[in-house]
Design a protein around this motif. Structure first.
Motif, mmCIF file in Angstrom:
data_model
loop_
_atom_site.group_PDB
_atom_site.id
_atom_site.type_symbol
_atom_site.label_atom_id
_atom_site.label_comp_id
_atom_site.label_asym_id
_atom_site.label_seq_id
_atom_site.Cartn_x
_atom_site.Cartn_y
_atom_site.Cartn_z
ATOM 1 N N GLN A 185 147.464 99.287 19.535
ATOM 2 C CA GLN A 185 146.699 99.434 18.292
ATOM 3 C C GLN A 185 147.526 99.048 17.058
ATOM 4 N N GLY A 191 144.699 88.501 7.973
ATOM 5 C CA GLY A 191 143.775 88.786 6.868
ATOM 6 C C GLY A 191 144.196 88.148 5.550
ATOM 7 N N GLU A 197 141.716 85.018 2.137
ATOM 8 C CA GLU A 197 141.852 85.220 0.692
ATOM 9 C C GLU A 197 142.711 84.131 0.056
ATOM 10 N N TYR A 234 153.469 105.811 12.418
ATOM 11 C CA TYR A 234 152.170 105.179 12.105
ATOM 12 C C TYR A 234 151.501 105.946 10.965
ATOM 13 N N GLY A 272 134.547 98.755 15.438
ATOM 14 C CA GLY A 272 134.588 98.642 16.893
ATOM 15 C C GLY A 272 133.282 99.050 17.555
ATOM 16 N N PRO A 273 133.242 99.005 18.892
ATOM 17 C CA PRO A 273 131.997 99.285 19.626
ATOM 18 C C PRO A 273 131.525 100.724 19.438
ATOM 19 N N SER A 281 133.159 102.529 23.828
ATOM 20 C CA SER A 281 134.563 102.370 23.464
ATOM 21 C C SER A 281 135.487 102.844 24.588
ATOM 22 N N TRP A 306 131.221 90.538 20.192
ATOM 23 C CA TRP A 306 132.084 90.238 21.345
ATOM 24 C C TRP A 306 132.477 88.762 21.392
HETATM 25 N N1 FAQ Z 1 138.071 93.382 16.120
HETATM 26 O O1 FAQ Z 1 137.963 101.098 22.756
HETATM 27 P P1 FAQ Z 1 137.851 100.482 21.403
HETATM 28 C C1 FAQ Z 1 142.393 95.428 6.899
HETATM 29 C C2 FAQ Z 1 138.654 95.820 20.585
HETATM 30 S S1 FAQ Z 1 143.130 95.946 8.347
HETATM 31 C C3 FAQ Z 1 138.751 92.990 17.221
HETATM 32 O O2 FAQ Z 1 136.927 101.131 20.440
HETATM 33 P P2 FAQ Z 1 140.143 101.246 19.803
HETATM 34 C C4 FAQ Z 1 143.214 95.309 5.663
HETATM 35 C C5 FAQ Z 1 139.740 96.856 20.854
HETATM 36 O O3 FAQ Z 1 141.006 96.397 20.418
HETATM 37 C C6 FAQ Z 1 141.830 95.842 9.545
HETATM 38 N N2 FAQ Z 1 138.842 93.748 18.343
HETATM 39 O O4 FAQ Z 1 139.321 100.298 20.792
HETATM 40 C C7 FAQ Z 1 142.988 93.990 5.065
HETATM 41 C C8 FAQ Z 1 139.635 97.000 22.364
HETATM 42 O O5 FAQ Z 1 140.230 95.884 23.021
HETATM 43 P P3 FAQ Z 1 141.675 96.002 23.802
HETATM 44 C C9 FAQ Z 1 142.319 96.163 10.866
HETATM 45 C C10 FAQ Z 1 138.232 94.956 18.303
HETATM 46 O O6 FAQ Z 1 141.471 100.622 19.609
HETATM 47 C C11 FAQ Z 1 141.894 93.778 4.237
HETATM 48 C C12 FAQ Z 1 138.149 96.854 22.609
HETATM 49 O O7 FAQ Z 1 137.621 96.145 21.500
HETATM 50 N N3 FAQ Z 1 142.356 97.563 11.043
HETATM 51 O O8 FAQ Z 1 141.255 95.190 6.960
HETATM 52 C C13 FAQ Z 1 137.542 95.434 17.179
HETATM 53 O O9 FAQ Z 1 140.100 102.665 20.237
HETATM 54 C C14 FAQ Z 1 141.699 92.524 3.630
HETATM 55 C C15 FAQ Z 1 137.453 98.194 22.770
HETATM 56 O O10 FAQ Z 1 137.426 98.931 21.551
HETATM 57 C C16 FAQ Z 1 142.868 98.076 12.174
HETATM 58 O O11 FAQ Z 1 143.318 97.370 13.036
HETATM 59 C C17 FAQ Z 1 137.467 94.591 16.062
HETATM 60 N N4 FAQ Z 1 136.793 94.939 14.951
HETATM 61 O O12 FAQ Z 1 139.313 101.163 18.416
HETATM 62 C C18 FAQ Z 1 143.879 92.954 5.280
HETATM 63 C C19 FAQ Z 1 142.887 99.575 12.258
HETATM 64 N N5 FAQ Z 1 137.056 96.663 17.476
HETATM 65 O O13 FAQ Z 1 142.692 96.304 22.739
HETATM 66 C C20 FAQ Z 1 143.692 91.707 4.679
HETATM 67 C C21 FAQ Z 1 143.584 100.080 13.492
HETATM 68 C C22 FAQ Z 1 137.414 96.946 18.736
HETATM 69 O O14 FAQ Z 1 141.545 97.116 24.808
HETATM 70 C C23 FAQ Z 1 142.590 91.494 3.854
HETATM 71 N N6 FAQ Z 1 142.784 99.951 14.655
HETATM 72 N N7 FAQ Z 1 138.123 95.918 19.238
HETATM 73 O O15 FAQ Z 1 141.875 94.649 24.405
HETATM 74 C C24 FAQ Z 1 141.808 100.852 15.001
HETATM 75 O O16 FAQ Z 1 141.523 101.810 14.289
HETATM 76 C C25 FAQ Z 1 141.162 100.672 16.338
HETATM 77 O O17 FAQ Z 1 141.964 99.834 17.119
HETATM 78 C C26 FAQ Z 1 139.701 100.101 16.273
HETATM 79 C C27 FAQ Z 1 139.183 99.945 17.709
HETATM 80 C C28 FAQ Z 1 138.789 101.072 15.514
HETATM 81 C C29 FAQ Z 1 139.674 98.737 15.584
#
Ligand code: FAQ
Length: 314
Positions: A37, A48, A52, A147, A199-200, A205, A268
């Motif tokens: 993560q 990201g 921009e 973290y 996410g899903p 999930s 997906w």
């Molecule tokens: N995109 O079982 P879950 C920002 C994957 S920072 C791609 O629910 P989890 C700042 C997931 O990895 C934004 N993949 O997984 C900024 C897993 O696959 P894996 C980033 C996704 O980890 C702004 C599978 O699906 N923030 O924006 C996504 O419990 C402007 C199953 O999913 C973070 O990374 C997705 N949307 O929950 C910068 C926050 N969603 O790894 C520049 C930290 C799910 O088994 C400009 N991450 N998947 O192959 C998290 O909080 C969590 O990892 C989630 C997913 C909520 C993203």
């Protein structure tokens, strides 16, 4: 202590709200999930920067350009804190970057959409950073010390990012008909990708239940998504924007804005590498990473020389 005893002690510490630090005993699955993560999170911050940066040279004023440059630099900085925090698991940054470039590690789906006009910069700050804040405020309470501490600092900066994005949108909504149309168009294109960032659904999930048991995540994907929708719908209405969802309706009993089902096929497809900009994002990352090799080599050579000098002086 046996492994069962170690696990029981570890879980008791989590339950008591203690932070787990790098040298503490932890189950392999805990460090594996966190590393996955955190490295994905770091990659998201860095990738990201690309959508921009597309607008730095076309910002409509010097003020807008300075703010955008500062924001992009902040995102790079967030990537660095997160890579450092992930390195506490013994992996080095070069290996994480290799995982990103070979597709073994993911980054947020939202950064695979294009920035077509200036209003997209407003929509990213307001919606993408807005969604990131909702998620990251929760992650600041994560059980893993490095973290959680990185998140506290990052959230402070994301607050500024969200406000600058909302300011761009609010300003355009008081402008000409063409400017209002641009703002609404950006809202229409970024709304659903922002919702997908969470996410899903919880039921789909894979990681949520274990991550919540160990307080890696303290709230679920659906709960956070709903919080974001409740907050953001009011903000959209306040400046005259329409949320692109015909089924959006307020439920007085639950006090939630109810919304349509997300297009999970699109989600997906993007996660698997088939979004509008996946290929472009990775090609850009690889090109500039390779071109920057001499900077990394020079920095290492300088560091080695410094250490040698210190040794000879001692
Ligand atoms: N995109 O079982 P879950 C920002 C994957 S920072 C791609 O629910 P989890 C700042 C997931 O990895 C934004 N993949 O997984 C900024 C897993 O696959 P894996 C980033 C996704 O980890 C702004 C599978 O699906 N923030 O924006 C996504 O419990 C402007 C199953 O999913 C973070 O990374 C997705 N949307 O929950 C910068 C926050 N969603 O790894 C520049 C930290 C799910 O088994 C400009 N991450 N998947 O192959 C998290 O909080 C969590 O990892 C989630 C997913 C909520 C993203």
């Amino acid at each position: 202590m046996t492994d069962e005893q170690k696990l029981a002690k570890f879980e008791a510490r989590i339950l008591a709200g203690e932070k787990i630090e790098p040298k503490d005993w932890m189950p392999e699955a805990y460090s594996k999930t966190l590393l996955r993560q955190m490295s994905q999170h770091a990659h998201s911050e860095v990738i990201g920067m690309q959508p921009e940066s597309n607008w730095v040279l076309r910002a409509p004023s010097l003020r807008a350009k300075k703010i955008l440059l500062a924001k992009i630099q902040d995102e790079g900085g967030h990537g660095l804190y997160l890579y450092s925090a992930a390195e506490t698991f013994g992996i080095d940054r070069a290996e994480m970057i290799e995982q990103l470039q070979t597709g073994k590690a993911k980054y947020s789906s939202v950064f695979n959409y294009p920035t077509l006009n200036w209003a997209d910069i407003g929509a990213i700050g307001w919606l993408v950073d807005g969604a990131a804040i909702v998620n990251q405020t929760m992650l600041a309470k994560c059980s893993y010390g490095p973290y959680s501490r990185a998140m506290i600092r990052i959230c402070k900066e994301e607050g500024f990012h969200q406000r600058q994005g909302y300011e761009i949108m609010a300003k355009m909504m008081t402008g000409t008909a063409a400017q209002k149309e641009m703002a609404q168009d950006a809202m229409n294109r970024w709304w659903w990708p922002a919702l997908m960032m969470f996410g899903p659904h919880d039921a789909e999930s894979v990681h949520t239940s274990e991550s919540m048991r160990w307080k890696i995540k303290v709230e679920s994907n659906d709960k956070l998504r709903q919080r974001f929708v409740n907050r953001t719908v009011e903000q959209a209405h306040h400046i005259g924007l329409t949320v692109p969802d015909a089924n959006l309706k307020y439920n007085k009993e639950t006090m939630n804005w109810e919304f349509s089902e997300i297009n999970w096929d699109e989600f997906w497809a993007v996660v698997k590498g088939n979004g509008p900009c996946n290929h472009q994002r990775m090609a850009h990352h690889i090109k500039y990473h390779n071109e920057g090799a001499w900077v990394r080599e020079a920095a290492i050579a300088y560091e080695n020389k410094l250490q040698q000098k210190q040794k000879t002086t001692v």
